[in-house]
Enzyme design. Structure first.
Site, PDB file in Angstrom:
ATOM      1  N   GLU A 250      48.046  42.612  46.801  1.00  3.62           N
ATOM      2  CA  GLU A 250      47.500  43.803  47.997  1.00  3.62           C
ATOM      3  C   GLU A 250      46.285  43.660  48.386  1.00  3.62           C
ATOM      4  O   GLU A 250      45.036  43.096  47.962  1.00  3.62           O
ATOM      5  CB  GLU A 250      47.751  45.058  47.177  1.00  3.62           C
ATOM      6  CG  GLU A 250      46.909  45.251  45.872  1.00  3.62           C
ATOM      7  CD  GLU A 250      46.943  46.503  44.910  1.00  3.62           C
ATOM      8  OE1 GLU A 250      46.711  47.641  45.567  1.00  3.62           O
ATOM      9  OE2 GLU A 250      47.622  46.699  44.092  1.00  3.62           O
ATOM     10  N   GLU A 432      54.128  43.193  30.736  1.00  2.00           N
ATOM     11  CA  GLU A 432      53.564  43.092  31.880  1.00  2.00           C
ATOM     12  C   GLU A 432      52.305  42.448  31.909  1.00  2.00           C
ATOM     13  O   GLU A 432      52.511  41.625  33.196  1.00  2.00           O
ATOM     14  CB  GLU A 432      53.135  44.428  32.405  1.00  2.00           C
ATOM     15  CG  GLU A 432      52.827  44.800  33.844  1.00  2.00           C
ATOM     16  CD  GLU A 432      52.712  46.222  34.288  1.00  2.00           C
ATOM     17  OE1 GLU A 432      51.615  46.367  34.959  1.00  2.00           O
ATOM     18  OE2 GLU A 432      53.418  47.102  34.020  1.00  2.00           O
ATOM     19  N   LYS A 436      52.652  38.939  34.743  1.00  2.00           N
ATOM     20  CA  LYS A 436      51.450  39.027  35.873  1.00  2.00           C
ATOM     21  C   LYS A 436      51.055  37.491  35.734  1.00  2.00           C
ATOM     22  O   LYS A 436      50.534  36.742  36.780  1.00  2.00           O
ATOM     23  CB  LYS A 436      50.644  40.008  35.996  1.00  2.00           C
ATOM     24  CG  LYS A 436      51.148  41.344  36.195  1.00  2.00           C
ATOM     25  CD  LYS A 436      50.239  42.477  36.215  1.00  2.00           C
ATOM     26  CE  LYS A 436      50.844  43.711  36.830  1.00  2.00           C
ATOM     27  NZ  LYS A 436      49.986  44.950  36.578  1.00  2.00           N
TER      28      LYS A 436
END
Length: 466
Positions: A250, A432, A436
């Site tokens: 992002e 998580e 990643k």
């Protein structure tokens, strides 16, 4: 302020038939290239080679501008000072390249620094400013004598770098399944959840690092990983002793030359397997999980509040809400918030408010950043900071540094975090971080055999400041 006398780049345009990433990577390893930033955005590969003029900010809040003048403004005014310094640049059509460490945010929030002597922000005008698209290379240089060398690199770049695998390739189990690190990280998450329940803050992103057992080949790893990732932005850099590459999921901030601004919060994560049926099942799980939805909605709400500080309020808008973006080995809930810069505000005004990204710090930001400093054993450095480019016409593009690998001398590392809210569980947040890291870990190429390295190196807990 005296009006600057403008200097000119010499511009040369040539056609090419190369893979743009291969071409950009080859330019970064040319003999004449010492420091560089490669930045992929919207179909263009921007390459800044060698520092012509530089601006830096250290942990003491001292700013050394492009002319070499040192000043120490009020910490809250640092971004305004940086904007003024760029506006005084004596280069026609300038572009600056740079990186910003996570701890630069401490100035805006009046928080102390763990480290006393370090550069937190580094911007530079490049000696060679090169822009590569799918069929064209625009070379802007202050020294045309280098044009034959640059053209030779472009000509020879038709053959991609070899991506031969190391003798003993690294698997996720080699560094992710570490019982003590897992225990410590989960204990940290459990403590943070208690603070959230006690209303100390509402959300925090806690990260952990993983030291690699051998030095990575930065460029080959970058090429290998980019072929398998679908980033919003990608970058490759060498600034001083630090080398890094990443596949940013992002942007922190995008501003065009008309002052249209956007930011792209991603919050909420699930693994993205190769099996399409399993991927769809996890996507449905992601879009219906109360924890993930709550985390994402909270992040979007803060993004709106931040943009309202620097935009005409009636222009702030949610252009995209809670769609699913696929980023390498993971999929995220994604939104985009947009607005129009208010009169008297600059891209650096917006960067001050938006940095660090909500999805890399927490809510409220000051309390979350303070807690990150308490919980995480070392400064983050470039991890969850930003790599950026900015132009004289107002264009500004800053990527969030995640899904990245870092190297200083022969020490290499990864780092990843997870968003913690009251509904979080330590087991899921640990998983998580593993998911990643896999976006980068699964595609690393090493300079030497891991078996050879392990036989000569018994340092299991090496800390690398990135």
């Amino acid at each position: 302020m005296a009006k600057p006398t403008f200097n000119q780049y010499r511009t040369h345009t040539i056609s090419h038939q190369c893979d743009p990433q291969t071409l950009a990577t080859e330019l970064s390893r040319a003999e004449f290239c010492h420091d560089y930033v490669v930045y992929e955005h919207n179909g263009e590969w921007a390459i800044g080679i060698n520092k012509l003029q530089q601006l830096s900010v250290d942990t003491q809040g001292r700013i050394k501008d492009f002319a070499g003048k040192v000043d120490q403004p009020n910490p809250k005014d640092l971004c305004d000072a940086i904007h003024k310094a760029t506006q005084a640049l004596p280069w026609d059509g300038w572009r600056v390249f740079g990186r910003v460490d996570f701890e630069f945010s401490h100035f805006a929030h009046q928080l102390p620094h763990k480290m006393t002597h370090r550069t937190l922000l580094d911007l530079f005008i490049a000696q060679h400013d090169i822009r590569v698209t799918k069929d064209q290379v625009v070379i802007r240089t202050v020294d045309p004598s280098f044009l034959p060398q640059i053209e030779r690199v472009i000509t020879e770049a038709k053959t991609p770098l070899s991506l031969s695998e190391p003798i003993a390739p690294l698997t996720q189990a080699d560094i992710l399944n570490h019982e003590k690190i897992q225990h410590d990280y989960q204990a940290m998450v459990a403590s943070a959840i208690k603070e959230i329940v006690a209303d100390d803050y509402r959300k925090i992103i806690l990260s952990r690092s993983a030291t690699l057992p051998a030095a990575i080949d930065i460029r080959r790893s970058f090429i290998s990983g980019r072929r398998k990732n679908t980033p919003a932005r990608s970058f490759l850099l060498k600034l001083g002793e630090l080398e890094a590459f990443g596949f940013s999921p992002e942007t922190v901030l995008e501003v065009d030359n008309l002052g249209h601004l956007s930011t792209q919060p991603l919050a909420g994560t699930r693994f993205l397997p190769a099996d399409p049926i399993e991927a769809e099942r996890l996507k449905k799980e992601l879009t219906t999980d109360p924890k993930e939805i709550a985390e994402h909605a909270t992040s979007v709400k803060l993004a709106i509040e931040e943009l309202e500080q620097v935009c005409e309020q009636e222009t702030v808008n949610i252009a995209q809400f809670m769609e699913v973006s696929e980023r390498g080995s993971v999929q995220h809930l994604a939104s985009r918030v947009t607005g129009q810069l208010a009169q008297g505000k600059s891209a650096w005004s917006a960067f001050k408010v938006l940095f660090p990204a909500i999805t890399a710090s927490g809510i409220p930001k000051r309390e979350a950043i303070e807690a990150i400093t308490r919980y995480e054993p070392t400064s983050r450095g470039l991890y969850s900071g930003s790599v950026l480019i900015a132009d004289q016409d107002g264009f500004f593009d800053a990527a969030l540094v995640l899904r990245a690998a870092y190297k200083r001398h022969s020490a290499s590392m990864l780092q990843a975090g997870a968003g913690i809210i009251s509904l979080s569980t330590p087991d899921r947040e640990w998983q998580e971080t593993c998911e990643k890291m896999a976006c980068v870990l699964d595609h690393l190429v090493f300079e030497t055999s891991i078996q050879d390295k392990q036989s000569t190196n018994t340092q299991d807990n090496l800390e690398v400041e990135v």
